[in-house]
Design an enzyme around this catalytic site. Structure first.
Site, PDB file in Angstrom:
ATOM      1  N   GLU A 174       9.440  -4.038  10.389  1.00 26.19           N
ATOM      2  CA  GLU A 174       9.809  -2.737   9.812  1.00 26.19           C
ATOM      3  C   GLU A 174      10.372  -1.798  10.881  1.00 26.19           C
ATOM      4  O   GLU A 174       9.736  -1.555  11.920  1.00 26.19           O
ATOM      5  CB  GLU A 174       8.580  -2.098   9.132  1.00 26.19           C
ATOM      6  CG  GLU A 174       8.897  -0.732   8.532  1.00 26.19           C
ATOM      7  CD  GLU A 174       7.874  -0.223   7.539  1.00 26.19           C
ATOM      8  OE1 GLU A 174       6.929  -0.945   7.194  1.00 26.19           O
ATOM      9  OE2 GLU A 174       8.044   0.935   7.099  1.00 26.19           O
ATOM     10  N   ASP A 230       0.848  -1.200   0.000  1.00 26.80           N
ATOM     11  CA  ASP A 230       0.000   0.000   0.000  1.00 26.80           C
ATOM     12  C   ASP A 230       0.885   1.252   0.000  1.00 26.80           C
ATOM     13  O   ASP A 230       0.390   2.376  -0.091  1.00 26.80           O
ATOM     14  CB  ASP A 230      -1.006  -0.002   1.155  1.00 26.80           C
ATOM     15  CG  ASP A 230      -0.346   0.056   2.517  1.00 26.80           C
ATOM     16  OD1 ASP A 230       0.889  -0.081   2.602  1.00 26.80           O
ATOM     17  OD2 ASP A 230      -1.083   0.241   3.520  1.00 26.80           O
ATOM     18  N   SER A 231       2.211   1.061   0.041  1.00 28.99           N
ATOM     19  CA  SER A 231       3.152   2.165  -0.186  1.00 28.99           C
ATOM     20  C   SER A 231       2.887   2.807  -1.547  1.00 28.99           C
ATOM     21  O   SER A 231       3.340   3.913  -1.820  1.00 28.99           O
ATOM     22  CB  SER A 231       4.602   1.662  -0.104  1.00 28.99           C
ATOM     23  OG  SER A 231       4.774   0.525  -0.921  1.00 28.99           O
ATOM     24  N   LYS A 244      -0.953  -9.530   3.000  1.00 30.80           N
ATOM     25  CA  LYS A 244      -0.209  -9.037   4.176  1.00 30.80           C
ATOM     26  C   LYS A 244      -1.108  -8.059   4.903  1.00 30.80           C
ATOM     27  O   LYS A 244      -1.844  -7.306   4.275  1.00 30.80           O
ATOM     28  CB  LYS A 244       1.078  -8.342   3.739  1.00 30.80           C
ATOM     29  CG  LYS A 244       1.809  -7.658   4.905  1.00 30.80           C
ATOM     30  CD  LYS A 244       3.175  -7.168   4.509  1.00 30.80           C
ATOM     31  CE  LYS A 244       3.192  -5.783   3.932  1.00 30.80           C
ATOM     32  NZ  LYS A 244       2.622  -4.734   4.803  1.00 30.80           N
ATOM     33  N   ASP A 278      -1.069  -6.284  -0.299  1.00 29.78           N
ATOM     34  CA  ASP A 278      -1.108  -5.593   1.000  1.00 29.78           C
ATOM     35  C   ASP A 278      -2.531  -5.106   1.272  1.00 29.78           C
ATOM     36  O   ASP A 278      -3.075  -4.322   0.485  1.00 29.78           O
ATOM     37  CB  ASP A 278      -0.161  -4.379   0.899  1.00 29.78           C
ATOM     38  CG  ASP A 278       0.428  -3.993   2.216  1.00 29.78           C
ATOM     39  OD1 ASP A 278       0.145  -4.661   3.228  1.00 29.78           O
ATOM     40  OD2 ASP A 278       1.194  -3.006   2.233  1.00 29.78           O
ATOM     41  N   GLU A 330      -1.206  -5.474   8.682  1.00 34.34           N
ATOM     42  CA  GLU A 330      -0.411  -4.900   9.771  1.00 34.34           C
ATOM     43  C   GLU A 330      -1.052  -5.178  11.129  1.00 34.34           C
ATOM     44  O   GLU A 330      -2.276  -5.165  11.245  1.00 34.34           O
ATOM     45  CB  GLU A 330      -0.302  -3.377   9.572  1.00 34.34           C
ATOM     46  CG  GLU A 330       0.405  -2.982   8.287  1.00 34.34           C
ATOM     47  CD  GLU A 330       0.502  -1.467   8.107  1.00 34.34           C
ATOM     48  OE1 GLU A 330       0.139  -0.709   9.026  1.00 34.34           O
ATOM     49  OE2 GLU A 330       0.960  -1.050   7.027  1.00 34.34           O
TER      50      GLU A 330
HETATM   51  O1  KIV Z   1       3.528  -1.105   1.665  1.00 38.45           O
HETATM   52  C1  KIV Z   1       4.689  -1.533   1.627  1.00 38.45           C
HETATM   53  O2  KIV Z   1       5.437  -1.352   0.670  1.00 38.45           O
HETATM   54  C2  KIV Z   1       5.153  -2.288   2.792  1.00 38.45           C
HETATM   55  C3  KIV Z   1       6.626  -2.540   2.886  1.00 38.45           C
HETATM   56  C4  KIV Z   1       7.293  -1.327   3.395  1.00 38.45           C
HETATM   57  C5  KIV Z   1       6.929  -3.716   3.725  1.00 38.45           C
HETATM   58  O3  KIV Z   1       4.381  -2.613   3.633  1.00 38.45           O
END
Ligand code: KIV
Length: 289
Positions: free
Chosen positions: A192, A54-55, A123, A93, A125
């Site tokens: 992280e 989600d970056s 993934k 994510d 959090e």
């Molecule tokens: O969103 C992302 O790119 C991430 C990485 C920083 C692990 O969660």
């Protein structure tokens, strides 16, 4: 596109491949991707896993945080990545508020990553507070990667993008969270921005692989945001990033060269054009008379 012999022999990376790498002490590689061309290049480099992070909200869409990213954004970019990568383990994510409100929503949204997005796993959090959602997603047959330490979706709760696990109490909480995620069936955990010795300690105690970002070399694998590694995102670069290229500067140079050549009528040159047979041109002119 022709497939090289080594591509024919290559096998799809699975969650089991990552477990095997940890058991054999071989570092795991992971990078983020958000589009077809980057996914293709990462896959050709034989990186083990691609995270559609989600970056993307920050490095592709220009938001200040990852919070505005939606399921629609994520599915759109996952589909592009899935079209480009054949071998890497693809992890989608889960964006902010796609798994926090209810377990039902979490399972449905996780399912969309596989059904619509072409991902192999998701993934999300958080620690023990996420166990009901994680357990339900895994019961639905969807592999889950955990994410502990600096969890960007909690940026406001954490008081900014700050390193985590720096006190004895915080370190103990992190270990308890990691063990709980492992117990719930996560296949791996991203760590992280936590102290390197804590990340090593955790990696040695966990059976599942840890993937570090800003967590030192003692993790079982590493992940970086591809835009940071390529020097494409120059608004802010975390200290733990190593820039392997400076593509932002190269892009600026290329754009300036293009502008100069167009303005000087150097581009397009003859070789960039399409010709028409002389007789067709003559006939065309004749018909105009
Ligand atoms: O969103 C992302 O790119 C991430 C990485 C920083 C692990 O969660």
């Amino acid at each position: 596109m022709s497939i090289s012999p080594s591509a024919q022999e290559r096998k799809k990376v699975t969650t089991l491949s990552l477990a095997r790498k940890k058991a054999q002490g071989q570092p795991i590689t992971m990078l983020t991707a958000y589009d077809y061309a980057t996914a293709l290049a990462i896959d050709r480099a034989e990186i083990d896993s691609i995270l559609v992070g989600d970056s993307l909200g920050m490095v592709v869409l220009g938001y200040e945080t990852t919070l505005p990213v939606t399921m629609k954004d994520m599915i759109h970019h996952c589909q592009a990545v899935a079209r480009g990568a054949r071998f890497a383990l693809l992890v989608g994510d889960m964006p902010f508020m796609s798994y926090q409100a209810s377990v039902d929503e979490a399972v449905r949204n996780a399912g969309r990553f596989l059904q619509e997005g072409g991902m192999d796993a998701v993934k999300l959090e958080g620690g023990r507070e996420r166990l009901p959602a994680i357990e339900a997603i895994i019961s639905a047959g969807i592999p889950v990667q955990g994410h502990l330490g600096l969890t960007p979706q909690s940026v406001h709760l954490l008081g900014g993008f700050r390193a985590q696990g720096k006190t004895a109490t915080a370190a103990r909480k992190l270990i308890e969270d990691a063990l709980a995620l492992q117990g719930a069936g996560c296949f791996s955990i991203v760590l992280e921005t936590i102290p390197a010795r804590l990340a090593r300690f955790l990696s040695e105690r966990l059976e599942i692989p840890t993937i570090g970002i800003g967590a030192g070399v003692g993790c079982d694998g590493q992940v970086l945001v591809t835009h940071d590694l390529l020097g494409l995102f120059d608004r802010f670069t975390p200290r733990f990033v190593k820039k392997y290229a400076d593509l932002h500067a190269e892009m600026a140079q290329a754009f300036a060269a293009y502008k100069a050549e167009v303005e000087a009528s150097i581009f397009p040159a003859e070789e960039h054009g399409i010709e028409m047979p002389e007789e067709e041109w003559e006939e065309f002119l004749e018909e105009l008379k």
